[in-house]
Design an enzyme around this catalytic site. Sequence first.
Site, mmCIF file in Angstrom:
data_model
loop_
_atom_site.group_PDB
_atom_site.id
_atom_site.type_symbol
_atom_site.label_atom_id
_atom_site.label_comp_id
_atom_site.label_asym_id
_atom_site.label_seq_id
_atom_site.Cartn_x
_atom_site.Cartn_y
_atom_site.Cartn_z
ATOM 1 N N SER A 9 57.758 51.617 41.649
ATOM 2 C CA SER A 9 58.584 50.657 42.378
ATOM 3 C C SER A 9 58.066 49.228 42.319
ATOM 4 C CB SER A 9 58.697 51.083 43.848
ATOM 5 O OG SER A 9 57.420 51.104 44.466
ATOM 6 N N GLY A 10 56.836 49.026 41.843
ATOM 7 C CA GLY A 10 56.276 47.679 41.779
ATOM 8 C C GLY A 10 56.735 46.913 40.551
ATOM 9 N N TYR A 11 56.239 45.697 40.408
ATOM 10 C CA TYR A 11 56.633 44.865 39.267
ATOM 11 C C TYR A 11 56.150 45.460 37.947
ATOM 12 C CZ TYR A 11 57.863 41.206 42.637
ATOM 13 O OH TYR A 11 58.432 40.493 43.655
ATOM 14 N N CYS A 148 44.863 42.255 34.268
ATOM 15 C CA CYS A 148 45.553 41.234 33.474
ATOM 16 C C CYS A 148 44.660 40.028 33.197
ATOM 17 C CB CYS A 148 46.844 40.810 34.167
ATOM 18 S SG CYS A 148 46.638 40.202 35.865
ATOM 19 N N ASN A 316 51.211 38.512 32.225
ATOM 20 C CA ASN A 316 50.381 39.425 33.010
ATOM 21 C C ASN A 316 51.021 40.785 33.232
ATOM 22 O OD1 ASN A 316 51.941 37.404 34.770
ATOM 23 N ND2 ASN A 316 51.571 39.061 36.229
#
Length: 349
Positions: A9-11, A148, A316
């Site tokens: 569900s995150g980026y 990142c 990133n």
Amino acid sequence: MRTGVIGASGYTGGDLVRLLLFHPKAELTCVTSRQFSGKYLSSVHPNLRGITQIKFEEFNVNKISDRCDYIFLGVPHRASMNIVPQLLETGVKIIDLSADFRIKNLETYEYYYGKHEHPELLGKSIYGISELHKEEIKKANLVSCPGCLASSAILGAAPMIGSGAVDLERIVIDSKVGSSASGREFSLSTHHPERANIVRPYKATNHRHTAEMEQELSEVAGKQVKIAFSAHAVDMVRGILTTIHLFLEKELTEKEVWGLFREFYNDEPFIRIIKQKTGIYRLPDPKVIVGTNYCDIGFEIDEHMPRVVVLSALDNLIKGAAGQAVQCMNLMEGIDETTGLKFPGIHPY
């Protein structure tokens, strides 16, 4: 390849599922989220509307492993260390995007992150920078993808570290990173009125990604490397620009520095050496790599204080996370590492 994303569900999870849905050799079979279980993927990642009807589900090790050959972990730090041992028993291949298995030295890990519940696995994971560990990744069952900021720093610095020309105890690295690196969860510091129009130092010393940088660059150098690292939040959504100050112990010409980068990266498909004589994009700029799996690297030689300033730019969420993870999966599967990843950025952005 049947693939699943735990913590989608995150980026980073959103970019992972986007890449996997359009990967010509992969099938996305499951995505998990405790918070959004039962909801369509597109309800959280609206860019995927009309693309897929897959729904989030609760994590269940047996149900998920039965439907997957590869599992990506997009869960927070310290969450995957208790999931990975369960998954390894099922025989699936694991690509972990958290920090839980990046650091090989237990003392170093616990200094930055706290107690590790499964230290016996620290030495069994492969650090997932494809350009440094390609052959090991091909044979791996557990890959731990880099942070990142660490990705941009290591990729930028590595070609010169083993040259014998650099002071290995005086390496200064500074990174500027966009807001998506903070993740989907918000706080006062990521609230738009506080986050907009800023260049904010948020970890001037003791950043935990320093451990990864020193670990990997020490391996390249064949001796201990010491790094002074600082990070700044800047007013962009995606992208990192890392500036690396390498102080020279012997003189290098521009041609010699070019040669070091070209030899080190040879035919690496996602590394581009950028150093043009004219134009506004003479050196790496995160604006032109947004959405791509490329890392652009350039340099300038400072004759006033003998040093080489290396600049490294990447997205990133892609080369710094999801794209690098898919690149590792391609290597583990024995297919062309560029599969599903060879596309340009959007310009202007």
